[in-house]
Write a protein that holds these residues in place. Structure first.
Motif, PDB file in Angstrom:
ATOM      1  N   ARG A  60       0.908  -1.208  -0.008  1.00  0.00           N
ATOM      2  CA  ARG A  60      -0.127   0.087   0.160  1.00  0.00           C
ATOM      3  C   ARG A  60       0.885   1.124   0.176  1.00  0.00           C
ATOM      4  NH1 ARG A  60      -5.197   0.304   1.062  1.00  0.00           N
ATOM      5  NH2 ARG A  60      -5.315  -1.741   1.826  1.00  0.00           N
ATOM      6  N   THR A  61       0.696   2.255  -0.974  1.00  0.00           N
ATOM      7  CA  THR A  61       1.631   3.353  -1.080  1.00  0.00           C
ATOM      8  C   THR A  61       1.004   4.453  -0.181  1.00  0.00           C
ATOM      9  OG1 THR A  61       2.741   5.002  -2.729  1.00  0.00           O
ATOM     10  CG2 THR A  61       0.379   4.094  -3.040  1.00  0.00           C
ATOM     11  N   SER A  62       2.071   5.038   0.375  1.00  0.00           N
ATOM     12  CA  SER A  62       1.341   6.364   1.498  1.00  0.00           C
ATOM     13  C   SER A  62       1.660   7.439   0.795  1.00  0.00           C
ATOM     14  CB  SER A  62       2.644   6.168   2.439  1.00  0.00           C
ATOM     15  OG  SER A  62       3.692   6.273   2.112  1.00  0.00           O
ATOM     16  N   THR A  65       2.219   8.701  -6.657  1.00  0.00           N
ATOM     17  CA  THR A  65       3.523   8.726  -7.443  1.00  0.00           C
ATOM     18  C   THR A  65       3.189   8.306  -8.961  1.00  0.00           C
ATOM     19  OG1 THR A  65       5.878   8.013  -7.454  1.00  0.00           O
ATOM     20  CG2 THR A  65       4.273   6.487  -6.828  1.00  0.00           C
ATOM     21  N   VAL A  68       7.360   4.421 -10.181  1.00  0.00           N
ATOM     22  CA  VAL A  68       7.891   3.506  -9.280  1.00  0.00           C
ATOM     23  C   VAL A  68       8.918   2.819  -9.875  1.00  0.00           C
ATOM     24  CG1 VAL A  68       7.435   1.440  -7.697  1.00  0.00           C
ATOM     25  CG2 VAL A  68       5.585   3.211  -8.443  1.00  0.00           C
ATOM     26  N   CYS A 102       0.228   2.883 -12.901  1.00  0.00           N
ATOM     27  CA  CYS A 102       0.651   4.088 -12.555  1.00  0.00           C
ATOM     28  C   CYS A 102       0.092   5.054 -13.499  1.00  0.00           C
ATOM     29  CB  CYS A 102       2.168   4.022 -12.987  1.00  0.00           C
ATOM     30  SG  CYS A 102       3.018   2.848 -11.576  1.00  0.00           S
ATOM     31  N   LEU A 104       0.141   6.003  -9.182  1.00  0.00           N
ATOM     32  CA  LEU A 104      -0.596   5.507  -8.092  1.00  0.00           C
ATOM     33  C   LEU A 104      -0.846   6.780  -7.355  1.00  0.00           C
ATOM     34  CD1 LEU A 104       2.073   2.720  -7.119  1.00  0.00           C
ATOM     35  CD2 LEU A 104      -0.031   2.451  -8.022  1.00  0.00           C
ATOM     36  N   GLU A 109      -3.475  -0.134  -3.108  1.00  0.00           N
ATOM     37  CA  GLU A 109      -2.832  -1.318  -2.869  1.00  0.00           C
ATOM     38  C   GLU A 109      -2.616  -2.068  -4.212  1.00  0.00           C
ATOM     39  OE1 GLU A 109      -4.009  -5.421  -0.723  1.00  0.00           O
ATOM     40  OE2 GLU A 109      -4.375  -3.544   0.755  1.00  0.00           O
ATOM     41  N   THR A 134      10.558   2.581  -4.729  1.00  0.00           N
ATOM     42  CA  THR A 134      10.566   3.775  -4.508  1.00  0.00           C
ATOM     43  C   THR A 134       9.817   4.541  -5.182  1.00  0.00           C
ATOM     44  OG1 THR A 134      13.126   3.270  -4.068  1.00  0.00           O
ATOM     45  CG2 THR A 134      12.459   5.669  -4.236  1.00  0.00           C
ATOM     46  N   ALA A 135       9.210   5.677  -4.724  1.00  0.00           N
ATOM     47  CA  ALA A 135       8.203   6.616  -5.346  1.00  0.00           C
ATOM     48  C   ALA A 135       8.967   7.463  -6.278  1.00  0.00           C
ATOM     49  CB  ALA A 135       7.220   7.256  -4.584  1.00  0.00           C
ATOM     50  N   ILE A 141       8.254   3.004  -0.884  1.00  0.00           N
ATOM     51  CA  ILE A 141       6.874   2.558  -0.983  1.00  0.00           C
ATOM     52  C   ILE A 141       6.747   1.154  -0.090  1.00  0.00           C
ATOM     53  CG2 ILE A 141       5.173   1.595  -2.332  1.00  0.00           C
ATOM     54  CD1 ILE A 141       5.858   3.620  -4.788  1.00  0.00           C
ATOM     55  N   THR A 142       7.914   0.449  -0.233  1.00  0.00           N
ATOM     56  CA  THR A 142       7.978  -0.791   0.322  1.00  0.00           C
ATOM     57  C   THR A 142       9.316  -1.294   0.454  1.00  0.00           C
ATOM     58  OG1 THR A 142       6.981  -3.050   0.718  1.00  0.00           O
ATOM     59  CG2 THR A 142       7.497  -2.623  -1.361  1.00  0.00           C
TER      60      THR A 142
END
Length: 152
Positions: A60-62, A65, A68, A102, A104, A109, A134-135, A141-142
């Motif tokens: 799940r991206t915070s 973006t 990615v 994308c 996102l 999710e 990475t955004a 992102i994770t």
């Protein structure tokens, strides 16, 4: 008591074929689950030159973006050995992301699959392997880490 807690913690990974992982040393969110084909316990055995197929679900991206980027860093005894993901696999929007497209949006999710035949210069060692997304603004992102036994 501690043995019971360890069994309870490992049982879902064994029962569902999931691969145990840990958050990256630099932090960052982790996916809900990771499954590296052929690996249910650490260290994972990675055969240099053979396909490595890993599925991460429930990412799940915070941040919002447009792009990615995927990264892999291999470390031996804490030292970066200079291994990087090939250019054609870095754009996770083009290769790897499923369940979303994308750009996102915040809270979106998705799942990510890495399918890569890694040819590694070092064999017969155990490396700490970091895999992350990475955004565009540079935020993680994770990110996960695993221990991998590299064999020829």
């Amino acid at each position: 008591m501690y043995k019971f807690l360890l069994i309870v913690a490992l049982l879902p990974a064994i029962a569902f074929g999931q691969t145990p992982f840990r958050p990256c040393r630099g932090g960052g969110p982790t996916p809900a689950s990771v499954n590296i084909e052929g690996c249910t316990a650490l260290p994972c055995t990675i055969v240099s030159g053979s396909p490595l197929i890993a599925h991460a679900t429930g990412i799940r991206t915070s941040v919002a973006t447009p792009t990615v980027e995927a990264h892999i860093i291999a470390r031996v005894l804490g030292l970066d050995v200079g291994f990087r993901i090939p250019e054609d696999l870095r754009d996770a929007c083009a290769v790897g992301i499923s369940g979303a497209t994308c750009p996102l949006s915040v809270g979106q999710e998705f799942d990510y699959t890495l399918n890569y035949a890694m040819t590694l210069p070092l064999t017969g060692i155990t490396a700490q392997v970091e895999v992350g997304l990475t955004a565009a603004d540079g935020s993680l992102i994770t990110c996960i880490e695993i221990d991998a036994q590299i064999v020829a």
